[in-house]
Design a protein around this motif. Structure first.
Motif, PDB file in Angstrom:
ATOM      1  N   ASN A  79       1.000  -1.198   0.035  1.00 24.45           N
ATOM      2  CA  ASN A  79      -0.005   0.124   0.114  1.00 24.45           C
ATOM      3  C   ASN A  79       1.037   1.163   0.041  1.00 24.45           C
ATOM      4  O   ASN A  79       2.069   1.333   0.483  1.00 24.45           O
ATOM      5  CB  ASN A  79      -0.945  -0.025   1.135  1.00 24.45           C
ATOM      6  CG  ASN A  79      -2.163  -1.042   0.928  1.00 24.45           C
ATOM      7  OD1 ASN A  79      -2.770  -0.946   0.052  1.00 24.45           O
ATOM      8  ND2 ASN A  79      -2.147  -1.900   2.199  1.00 24.45           N
ATOM      9  N   SER A  80       0.157   2.248  -0.707  1.00 26.47           N
ATOM     10  CA  SER A  80       1.247   3.547  -0.448  1.00 26.47           C
ATOM     11  C   SER A  80       1.553   3.898   0.903  1.00 26.47           C
ATOM     12  O   SER A  80       0.740   3.825   1.744  1.00 26.47           O
ATOM     13  CB  SER A  80       0.251   4.545  -1.114  1.00 26.47           C
ATOM     14  OG  SER A  80       0.770   5.788  -1.282  1.00 26.47           O
ATOM     15  N   ASN A  81       2.763   4.304   1.022  1.00 21.80           N
ATOM     16  CA  ASN A  81       3.270   4.538   2.255  1.00 21.80           C
ATOM     17  C   ASN A  81       3.162   3.608   3.578  1.00 21.80           C
ATOM     18  O   ASN A  81       3.090   3.861   4.705  1.00 21.80           O
ATOM     19  CB  ASN A  81       2.441   5.867   2.857  1.00 21.80           C
ATOM     20  CG  ASN A  81       3.035   6.540   4.028  1.00 21.80           C
ATOM     21  OD1 ASN A  81       4.261   6.669   4.233  1.00 21.80           O
ATOM     22  ND2 ASN A  81       2.321   7.260   4.906  1.00 21.80           N
ATOM     23  N   LYS A  82       3.166   2.413   3.012  1.00 27.09           N
ATOM     24  CA  LYS A  82       3.273   1.410   4.026  1.00 27.09           C
ATOM     25  C   LYS A  82       4.335   0.326   3.610  1.00 27.09           C
ATOM     26  O   LYS A  82       4.831   0.095   2.607  1.00 27.09           O
ATOM     27  CB  LYS A  82       1.875   0.290   3.836  1.00 27.09           C
ATOM     28  CG  LYS A  82       0.789   1.206   4.165  1.00 27.09           C
ATOM     29  CD  LYS A  82       0.583   1.621   5.741  1.00 27.09           C
ATOM     30  CE  LYS A  82      -0.640   2.324   6.010  1.00 27.09           C
ATOM     31  NZ  LYS A  82      -0.794   3.095   7.253  1.00 27.09           N
ATOM     32  N   ALA A  83       4.919  -0.390   4.826  1.00 26.83           N
ATOM     33  CA  ALA A  83       5.945  -1.262   4.588  1.00 26.83           C
ATOM     34  C   ALA A  83       5.293  -2.818   4.698  1.00 26.83           C
ATOM     35  O   ALA A  83       6.204  -3.641   4.477  1.00 26.83           O
ATOM     36  CB  ALA A  83       6.871  -1.149   5.633  1.00 26.83           C
ATOM     37  N   SER A  84       4.102  -2.694   4.893  1.00 29.53           N
ATOM     38  CA  SER A  84       3.597  -4.181   5.213  1.00 29.53           C
ATOM     39  C   SER A  84       2.885  -4.630   3.643  1.00 29.53           C
ATOM     40  O   SER A  84       2.386  -3.607   2.934  1.00 29.53           O
ATOM     41  CB  SER A  84       2.306  -4.335   6.199  1.00 29.53           C
ATOM     42  OG  SER A  84       1.365  -3.487   5.824  1.00 29.53           O
ATOM     43  N   THR A  85       2.756  -5.848   3.350  1.00 33.45           N
ATOM     44  CA  THR A  85       2.257  -6.224   2.157  1.00 33.45           C
ATOM     45  C   THR A  85       0.783  -6.292   2.231  1.00 33.45           C
ATOM     46  O   THR A  85       0.136  -6.369   3.149  1.00 33.45           O
ATOM     47  CB  THR A  85       2.876  -7.846   1.806  1.00 33.45           C
ATOM     48  OG1 THR A  85       2.416  -8.724   2.653  1.00 33.45           O
ATOM     49  CG2 THR A  85       4.347  -7.733   1.561  1.00 33.45           C
ATOM     50  N   LYS A  86       0.329  -6.091   0.876  1.00 33.91           N
ATOM     51  CA  LYS A  86      -1.147  -6.147   0.864  1.00 33.91           C
ATOM     52  C   LYS A  86      -1.526  -7.614   1.060  1.00 33.91           C
ATOM     53  O   LYS A  86      -0.784  -8.630   0.741  1.00 33.91           O
ATOM     54  CB  LYS A  86      -1.611  -5.734  -0.321  1.00 33.91           C
ATOM     55  CG  LYS A  86      -1.698  -4.304  -0.901  1.00 33.91           C
ATOM     56  CD  LYS A  86      -2.107  -4.034  -2.047  1.00 33.91           C
ATOM     57  CE  LYS A  86      -2.125  -2.376  -2.498  1.00 33.91           C
ATOM     58  NZ  LYS A  86      -2.629  -2.083  -3.604  1.00 33.91           N
ATOM     59  N   THR A  87      -2.830  -7.824   1.488  1.00 31.11           N
ATOM     60  CA  THR A  87      -3.366  -9.300   1.749  1.00 31.11           C
ATOM     61  C   THR A  87      -3.535 -10.004   0.524  1.00 31.11           C
ATOM     62  O   THR A  87      -3.725  -9.277  -0.548  1.00 31.11           O
ATOM     63  CB  THR A  87      -4.662  -9.389   2.556  1.00 31.11           C
ATOM     64  OG1 THR A  87      -5.579  -8.664   2.154  1.00 31.11           O
ATOM     65  CG2 THR A  87      -4.269  -8.923   3.987  1.00 31.11           C
ATOM     66  N   GLY A  88      -3.523 -11.097   0.438  1.00 28.58           N
ATOM     67  CA  GLY A  88      -3.620 -12.062  -0.930  1.00 28.58           C
ATOM     68  C   GLY A  88      -2.449 -12.470  -1.547  1.00 28.58           C
ATOM     69  O   GLY A  88      -2.350 -13.101  -2.653  1.00 28.58           O
ATOM     70  N   TYR A  89      -1.181 -12.146  -0.893  1.00 25.25           N
ATOM     71  CA  TYR A  89       0.000 -12.387  -1.679  1.00 25.25           C
ATOM     72  C   TYR A  89       0.987 -13.400  -1.080  1.00 25.25           C
ATOM     73  O   TYR A  89       2.098 -13.780  -0.983  1.00 25.25           O
ATOM     74  CB  TYR A  89       0.922 -11.066  -1.889  1.00 25.25           C
ATOM     75  CG  TYR A  89       0.441 -10.123  -2.488  1.00 25.25           C
ATOM     76  CD1 TYR A  89       0.383 -10.123  -3.875  1.00 25.25           C
ATOM     77  CD2 TYR A  89      -0.675  -9.016  -2.124  1.00 25.25           C
ATOM     78  CE1 TYR A  89      -0.198  -9.322  -4.923  1.00 25.25           C
ATOM     79  CE2 TYR A  89      -1.096  -8.208  -3.078  1.00 25.25           C
ATOM     80  CZ  TYR A  89      -0.979  -8.428  -4.560  1.00 25.25           C
ATOM     81  OH  TYR A  89      -1.741  -7.404  -5.201  1.00 25.25           O
ATOM     82  N   GLU A  90       0.251 -14.349  -0.055  1.00 27.35           N
ATOM     83  CA  GLU A  90       0.891 -15.560   0.740  1.00 27.35           C
ATOM     84  C   GLU A  90       1.497 -16.400  -0.368  1.00 27.35           C
ATOM     85  O   GLU A  90       2.593 -16.852  -0.085  1.00 27.35           O
ATOM     86  CB  GLU A  90       0.012 -15.994   1.655  1.00 27.35           C
ATOM     87  CG  GLU A  90      -0.528 -14.949   2.784  1.00 27.35           C
ATOM     88  CD  GLU A  90      -1.719 -14.099   2.125  1.00 27.35           C
ATOM     89  OE1 GLU A  90      -2.398 -14.141   1.052  1.00 27.35           O
ATOM     90  OE2 GLU A  90      -1.758 -13.051   2.981  1.00 27.35           O
ATOM     91  N   SER A  91       0.721 -16.695  -1.424  1.00 34.68           N
ATOM     92  CA  SER A  91       1.191 -17.705  -2.261  1.00 34.68           C
ATOM     93  C   SER A  91       2.314 -17.316  -2.884  1.00 34.68           C
ATOM     94  O   SER A  91       3.154 -18.000  -3.315  1.00 34.68           O
ATOM     95  CB  SER A  91       0.334 -18.076  -3.273  1.00 34.68           C
ATOM     96  OG  SER A  91      -0.285 -17.236  -4.176  1.00 34.68           O
TER      97      SER A  91
END
Length: 181
Positions: A79-91
């Motif tokens: 996400n913009s301005n975030k260091a955490s990944t968006k959900t749904g990218y675990e695979s």
């Protein structure tokens, strides 16, 4: 020249039967295909990107690379301005983890990138946090921390135009660069 065409005189296809035969031969006749692969010297790491265009000449077997030949978590979004990944990218992360486990002798530099929104100083720090997020995921899932370094590049290496929302989204990414085998 390519062996996949046919030339006929117009009088050979002057009625409906001859046109039907011509069409059948052109569209439905089985032909043999010859697969041509690049010589090893043109694609040393066998990632599908020729050495001349490959910015990462030692991608591990099984890794998904981008158009520049670099092992990339293609599609991993932040996400913009975030260091955490968006959900749904675990695979996607699980696949990269699998490649690391299949290639235990390689070491990686996890490289974080940002779009150009915000100050370059802030983006540098944000890109480093993104790289550390992915590095921590690998370490938390059994990869030895000594095999991984993290580095942020900020907005310095865009792969898309930062003037559009779509381009900025593509620039918020992490690339995995093999540093040693």
């Amino acid at each position: 020249i390519a062996g996949c065409g046919q030339s006929v005189a117009i009088n050979e296809v002057s009625d409906s039967n001859s046109i039907a035969t011509f069409t059948e031969n052109m569209l439905f006749k089985k032909s043999t295909r010859t697969r041509i692969s690049a010589p090893k010297s043109l694609d040393d790491d066998k990632d599908g990107v020729l050495n001349i265009d490959d910015k990462c000449l030692n991608s591990p077997i099984g890794a998904t690379v981008n158009t520049q030949g670099c092992w990339s978590l293609r599609g991993l979004q932040f996400n913009s301005n975030k260091a955490s990944t968006k959900t749904g990218y675990e695979s996607l992360l699980a696949n990269a983890l699998s490649v690391l486990k299949q290639n235990p002798s390689i070491t990686l530099q996890v490289e974080g990138h940002t779009d150009s929104q915000g100050s370059s100083t802030y983006n540098q720090k944000l890109s480093t946090r993104r790289a550390n997020t992915v590095r921590a995921y690998f370490v938390n899932h059994g990869i030895n921390a000594n095999r991984l370094t993290a580095k942020g590049f900020g907005e310095a290496q865009p792969i898309a135009d930062n003037t559009s929302a779509e381009g900025r989204e593509k620039n918020r990414r992490v690339v995995l660069n093999v540093t040693n085998r």
